[in-house]
Design an enzyme around this catalytic site. Structure first.
Site, short mmCIF file in Angstrom:
data_model
loop_
_atom_site.label_atom_id
_atom_site.label_comp_id
_atom_site.label_asym_id
_atom_site.label_seq_id
_atom_site.Cartn_x
_atom_site.Cartn_y
_atom_site.Cartn_z
N CYS A 30 -12.81 7.25 6.17
CA CYS A 30 -12.22 7.88 6.75
C CYS A 30 -13.53 9.07 7.47
O CYS A 30 -14.31 9.06 6.82
CB CYS A 30 -11.68 9.68 5.44
SG CYS A 30 -10.18 10.61 6.48
N GLU A 77 -7.96 0.30 -1.66
CA GLU A 77 -7.43 1.43 -2.73
C GLU A 77 -5.75 1.25 -2.31
O GLU A 77 -5.72 2.11 -1.32
CB GLU A 77 -7.75 1.53 -3.52
CG GLU A 77 -9.40 1.36 -3.96
CD GLU A 77 -10.10 1.99 -5.41
OE1 GLU A 77 -10.51 1.47 -6.38
OE2 GLU A 77 -9.59 3.43 -4.96
N CYS A 136 -5.75 12.04 -6.66
CA CYS A 136 -6.34 12.09 -5.14
C CYS A 136 -7.50 12.79 -4.64
O CYS A 136 -8.20 12.78 -5.52
CB CYS A 136 -5.35 13.29 -4.86
SG CYS A 136 -3.11 13.66 -5.02
N CYS A 170 1.05 5.10 -3.48
CA CYS A 170 0.59 6.09 -3.07
C CYS A 170 -1.06 4.62 -2.11
O CYS A 170 -1.44 4.31 -2.25
CB CYS A 170 -0.68 7.11 -3.69
SG CYS A 170 -1.38 7.88 -2.13
N CYS A 177 -13.39 15.19 -1.15
CA CYS A 177 -12.54 14.22 -1.39
C CYS A 177 -13.61 12.76 -1.28
O CYS A 177 -14.60 13.25 -0.13
CB CYS A 177 -12.48 14.12 -0.17
SG CYS A 177 -11.30 12.55 -0.37
N CYS A 190 -13.44 15.65 4.45
CA CYS A 190 -13.51 16.30 3.29
C CYS A 190 -14.62 17.16 2.01
O CYS A 190 -15.08 16.33 1.87
CB CYS A 190 -12.08 17.88 3.08
SG CYS A 190 -11.13 16.43 4.47
N1 SAH Z 1 -6.11 11.92 5.32
C1 SAH Z 1 -4.72 12.31 4.43
C2 SAH Z 1 -4.33 11.41 3.25
C3 SAH Z 1 -5.35 11.19 1.98
S1 SAH Z 1 -5.90 13.06 1.08
C4 SAH Z 1 -4.70 14.06 3.76
O1 SAH Z 1 -5.98 15.05 3.63
O2 SAH Z 1 -3.75 14.80 4.08
C5 SAH Z 1 -4.14 12.97 0.45
C6 SAH Z 1 -4.24 14.64 -0.67
O3 SAH Z 1 -5.11 14.16 -1.52
C7 SAH Z 1 -4.56 15.77 0.41
O4 SAH Z 1 -4.18 16.54 0.64
C8 SAH Z 1 -6.23 15.96 0.30
O5 SAH Z 1 -6.13 17.37 0.19
C9 SAH Z 1 -5.65 15.47 -1.38
N2 SAH Z 1 -7.26 15.87 -1.90
C10 SAH Z 1 -8.32 14.60 -1.22
N3 SAH Z 1 -9.31 15.30 -2.52
C11 SAH Z 1 -8.77 15.32 -3.83
C12 SAH Z 1 -9.22 15.67 -5.27
N4 SAH Z 1 -10.68 15.61 -5.56
N5 SAH Z 1 -8.31 16.45 -5.77
C13 SAH Z 1 -7.05 16.70 -5.35
N6 SAH Z 1 -6.82 16.52 -4.62
C14 SAH Z 1 -7.45 15.62 -3.44
#
Ligand code: SAH
Length: 355
Positions: free
Chosen positions: A114, A94, A340, A107, A121, A118
């Site tokens: 991945c 996506e 995000c 984006c 996410c 985390c």
């Molecule tokens: N793996 C990379 C890029 C993808 S995530 C990274 O970690 O930077 C892009 C951004 O979205 C990151 O800053 C991450 O912390 C944030 N993010 C992930 N899950 C989220 C959520 N549920 N709500 C808000 N931000 C989130």
């Protein structure tokens, strides 16, 4: 299956050698590159400054393919658009287009799934399927680029953020090659500072990206102010110790003569207390950093919550005197799961269903 070779799979040097190997003059390479990228042509037929004979000759061996958009949704709230691309192996990724006045922010994804997983996410929850190739990364930009070009408004700015699915600095070589094509005058010719690579902690990748000389921007997903808290939220990414990560980001910022952005996803009762703000300020005082607070977007993790607006403001106010550049990013596209951390696609079956 077509037996034609897809020109969109070629890097610029590969396109140049192909033209040379066919015995064509070098200016043909520049013409084709401009059609493929600058003008985002969808077919060899569109390349009207190539002679008809040459177009016919090329069409015997090549086609202009790229990635196919198989689904698109538009937010009724803010016009954000989410695209689902089908890859040639049947997998999908996506990407999200956010229009803001005369600026578009796109984006994009760097991996299918991945490895990091985390806790906050959704991409992590789908597991890791594979890295994207450079052309598949750029391929997410091309269909939109074609539309944006059609508006013929030179003041429109396009920014690219690697904040979709995946960890870009676990796929560094492809990301660098994609950035090269995005910034090359014969490619999409975007400003390097209009491209941001966001990482949860690929230190080796940061060095490689700095060495590439591309000068793109770096964002680091910090999300916690102590090593222990970070290990709870981002267990795999936290293998890189917090202070080493901050030092590597500082190094990148200094080498590119820029500020690095620190992303901090605010989760209620988890990392949004006053002492978190104070520690965050301490980590970055005086350094070449910006802090971007991202109120958590709810996803598949049923435990976490987004702090309310007052709590977010209070956190930002407490941080502000210590860290002069603090911004809050309220995610867009809330009604289409485009925010995000919400990008995920159906996980394919890896074993065939029982007969
Ligand atoms: N793996 C990379 C890029 C993808 S995530 C990274 O970690 O930077 C892009 C951004 O979205 C990151 O800053 C991450 O912390 C944030 N993010 C992930 N899950 C989220 C959520 N549920 N709500 C808000 N931000 C989130």
């Amino acid at each position: 299956m077509s037996s034609l070779v897809d020109l969109r799979r070629f890097s610029l040097p590969e396109l140049e050698s192909m033209v040379a190997e066919r015995g064509l003059p070098a200016f043909r390479y520049r013409q084709m590159a401009r059609w493929l990228y600058g003008k985002a042509a969808a077919s060899i037929d569109e390349m009207t400054d190539l002679s008809l004979d040459l177009r016919t000759e090329l069409s015997r061996d090549y086609e202009v393919g790229g990635l196919e958009v198989v689904a698109e949704r538009t937010s009724q709230v803010d016009r954000t658009r989410k695209f689902l691309f089908r890859l040639q192996d049947g997998r999908s990724v996506e990407s999200v287009l956010m229009p803001l006045g005369r600026r578009y922010t796109l984006c994009i994804s760097s991996q299918v799934g991945c490895t990091l997983d985390c806790v906050f996410c959704d991409t992590g929850r789908m597991g890791f399927l594979r890295n994207l190739e450079a052309w598949e990364i750029v391929g997410q930009v091309i269909p939109l680029w074609r539309e944006i070009r059609a508006e013929r408004d030179d003041k429109v700015r396009t920014n690219i953020v690697f904040m979709g699915m995946g960890e870009p600095l676990h796929n560094t070589d492809a990301v660098i090659e994609a950035c090269r094509l995005l910034t090359d005058p014969l490619g999409l010719h975007l400003r390097p500072k209009g491209i941001t690579v966001s990482t949860a902690g690929g230190i080796a990748g940061m060095r490689k990206l700095a060495d590439s000389g591309l000068g793109v921007r770096l964002a680091v997903s910090l999300n916690a102010t102590t090593q222990e808290e970070r290990e709870r939220l981002m267990p795999k990414a936290a293998k890189v110790p917090l202070l080493e990560l901050v030092a590597a980001a500082r190094d990148y910022a200094e080498r590119t003569n820029d500020r690095a952005t620190m992303e901090y996803v605010l989760m209620r009762g988890v990392n949004d207390r006053p002492e978190d703000a104070d520690r965050l300020g301490d980590l970055f005082r005086g350094g070449p950093f910006k802090i971007n607070l991202i109120p958590y977007n709810p996803g598949g993790n049923g435990q976490l919550e987004r702090p309310d607006r007052e709590a977010v403001d209070a956190f930002a106010r407490r941080l502000y005197p210590q860290a002069p550049v603090v911004t809050v990013r309220w995610s867009m596209g809330p009604d289409i799961a485009a925010a995000c951390g919400q990008l995920k696609t159906e996980v394919e079956r890896t074993t065939p269903p029982a007969a």
